[in-house]
Design a protein around this motif. Structure first.
Motif, PDB file in Angstrom:
ATOM      1  N   THR A 297      -0.444  13.508  69.535  1.00  0.00           N
ATOM      2  CA  THR A 297      -1.541  14.469  69.615  1.00  0.00           C
ATOM      3  C   THR A 297      -2.353  14.225  70.877  1.00  0.00           C
ATOM      4  N   PRO A 298      -2.611  15.263  71.664  1.00  0.00           N
ATOM      5  CA  PRO A 298      -2.163  16.649  71.532  1.00  0.00           C
ATOM      6  C   PRO A 298      -0.869  16.947  72.284  1.00  0.00           C
ATOM      7  N   HIS A 299      -0.347  15.957  73.005  1.00  0.00           N
ATOM      8  CA  HIS A 299       0.752  16.200  73.940  1.00  0.00           C
ATOM      9  C   HIS A 299       1.990  16.784  73.272  1.00  0.00           C
ATOM     10  N   ALA A 300       2.457  16.119  72.214  1.00  0.00           N
ATOM     11  CA  ALA A 300       3.653  16.614  71.534  1.00  0.00           C
ATOM     12  C   ALA A 300       3.377  17.962  70.873  1.00  0.00           C
TER      13      ALA A 300
ATOM     14  N   PHE B 196       4.652  23.624  70.903  1.00  0.00           N
ATOM     15  CA  PHE B 196       4.294  25.038  71.048  1.00  0.00           C
ATOM     16  C   PHE B 196       5.155  25.688  72.118  1.00  0.00           C
ATOM     17  N   VAL B 197       5.310  24.986  73.246  1.00  0.00           N
ATOM     18  CA  VAL B 197       6.157  25.505  74.323  1.00  0.00           C
ATOM     19  C   VAL B 197       7.596  25.662  73.837  1.00  0.00           C
ATOM     20  N   GLN B 198       8.082  24.654  73.143  1.00  0.00           N
ATOM     21  CA  GLN B 198       9.465  24.676  72.658  1.00  0.00           C
ATOM     22  C   GLN B 198       9.713  25.858  71.720  1.00  0.00           C
TER      23      GLN B 198
ATOM     24  N   GLU C   9      13.572  19.015  74.386  1.00  0.00           N
ATOM     25  CA  GLU C   9      13.476  18.107  73.247  1.00  0.00           C
ATOM     26  C   GLU C   9      12.234  17.245  73.420  1.00  0.00           C
ATOM     27  N   VAL C  10      11.500  17.033  72.331  1.00  0.00           N
ATOM     28  CA  VAL C  10      10.266  16.263  72.367  1.00  0.00           C
ATOM     29  C   VAL C  10      10.442  14.980  71.563  1.00  0.00           C
TER      30      VAL C  10
ATOM     31  N   ALA D 225      11.263  12.964  81.286  1.00  0.00           N
ATOM     32  CA  ALA D 225       9.878  13.160  81.709  1.00  0.00           C
ATOM     33  C   ALA D 225       8.973  12.617  80.624  1.00  0.00           C
ATOM     34  N   ASN D 226       7.693  12.501  80.943  1.00  0.00           N
ATOM     35  CA  ASN D 226       6.725  12.155  79.902  1.00  0.00           C
ATOM     36  C   ASN D 226       5.435  12.923  80.117  1.00  0.00           C
ATOM     37  N   TYR D 227       4.650  12.973  79.072  1.00  0.00           N
ATOM     38  CA  TYR D 227       3.395  13.716  79.095  1.00  0.00           C
ATOM     39  C   TYR D 227       2.433  12.977  78.174  1.00  0.00           C
TER      40      TYR D 227
END
Length: 277
Positions: free
Chosen positions: A47-50, A55-57, A69-70, A90-92
């Motif tokens: 939260t909130p990244h995933a 939402f994008v996925q 994939e998350v 990547a990461n977020y």
């Protein structure tokens, strides 16, 4: 607490390695290779990244031709080490001061791609309703990683609870406090544990994502909260250096800064997470 953090990091890193070995070669496709086929695997804090990535996925990726994939991680170490070793593409989850410190100390080569949002750091308490109600000698829990501890101390200084040495930067520690009128004491804990420490201390400085995960509402519950003005702690999508032009990463960067994502962030988080684009 720092020894505990090191042990936790070692266990999580081992988990990341196991994931990389069992991902059926997805690491090669995701990072460290000119072969950018297959899904883009992105490591993210829950939260909130995933939530934003999910939402994008679900709503935007398919139309953009992005197979996303998350993978969720609850710590601040593994997403970078997994990006470095190619387990994910990547990461977020992080901000620039944290990444700069991480790359310097661990010899990694992670670079930002696009800034998406800010999670204001806040001071929370189960014992007082206002920061100035903290008693003399009160104990404040702060994150034990260098950048977030400095950020926490700067938040307290900005709200006149302490004074820091002039010019102190992102490596500030309690040793840099020059005035402490309330004689506050500081307890260093792993960032993810700061919300859980609230019953054991008088107050805690909590990162926005961990506050939200714990059911806290930063815009409402924080005794004091970071200002978004000229704030250097925006969270961004990041990759290993050399993978910035991965077509999948470029698609995701565009989607993460789209009007649809901006509206999602504003509607869902009501000021507890602020779009940075």
């Amino acid at each position: 607490m720092r020894n505990t953090a090191k042990l936790t990091t070692a266990v999580l890193a081992a988990g990341a390695l196991a994931f990389g070995l069992t991902a059926c070669g997805s690491g090669k496709d995701s990072a460290g290779s000119s072969d950018f086929s297959g899904p883009l695997i992105v490591a993210a804090s829950p939260t909130p990244h995933a939530e934003i990535l999910n939402f994008v996925q679900k709503n935007l990726a398919k139309k953009a031709g992005l197979d996303l994939e998350v993978k969720e991680f609850s710590d601040y170490i593994t997403p970078n080490t997994a990006t470095e070793d190619g387990s994910v593409g990547a990461n977020y989850f992080q901000n620039q001061p944290y990444l700069d410190d991480f790359n310097k100390k661990r010899g990694t080569h992670i670079v930002p791609v696009v800034t998406v949002h800010l999670e204001p750091l806040g001071l929370y308490s189960h014992k007082v309703k206002k920061a100035d109600a903290l008693k003399s000698g009160a104990t404040i829990a702060v994150p034990n990683d260098a950048v977030n501890e400095a950020r926490a101390l700067k938040l307290l200084a900005a709200n006149k609870l302490i004074t820091l040495k002039d010019g102190v930067g992102n490596e500030a520690t309690p040793a840099d406090i020059t005035a402490n009128p309330k004689k506050l004491k500081f307890k260093e804990v792993e960032a993810a544990q700061t919300p859980r420490s609230l019953d054991d201390v008088d107050a805690a400085v909590v990162n926005g994502n961990y506050a939200i995960s714990a059911g806290l509402k930063p815009a409402k519950d924080a005794l004091v909260l970071e200002s978004p003005k000229d704030n250097p702690y925006g969270n961004f999508l990041a990759v290993k250096k050399g993978n910035e032009k991965d077509p999948r990463v470029e698609k995701l960067a565009k989607l993460l800064t789209s009007p649809e994502v901006k509206k999602f962030i504003e509607d869902k988080y009501q000021g507890s997470v602020i779009p940075s684009f």
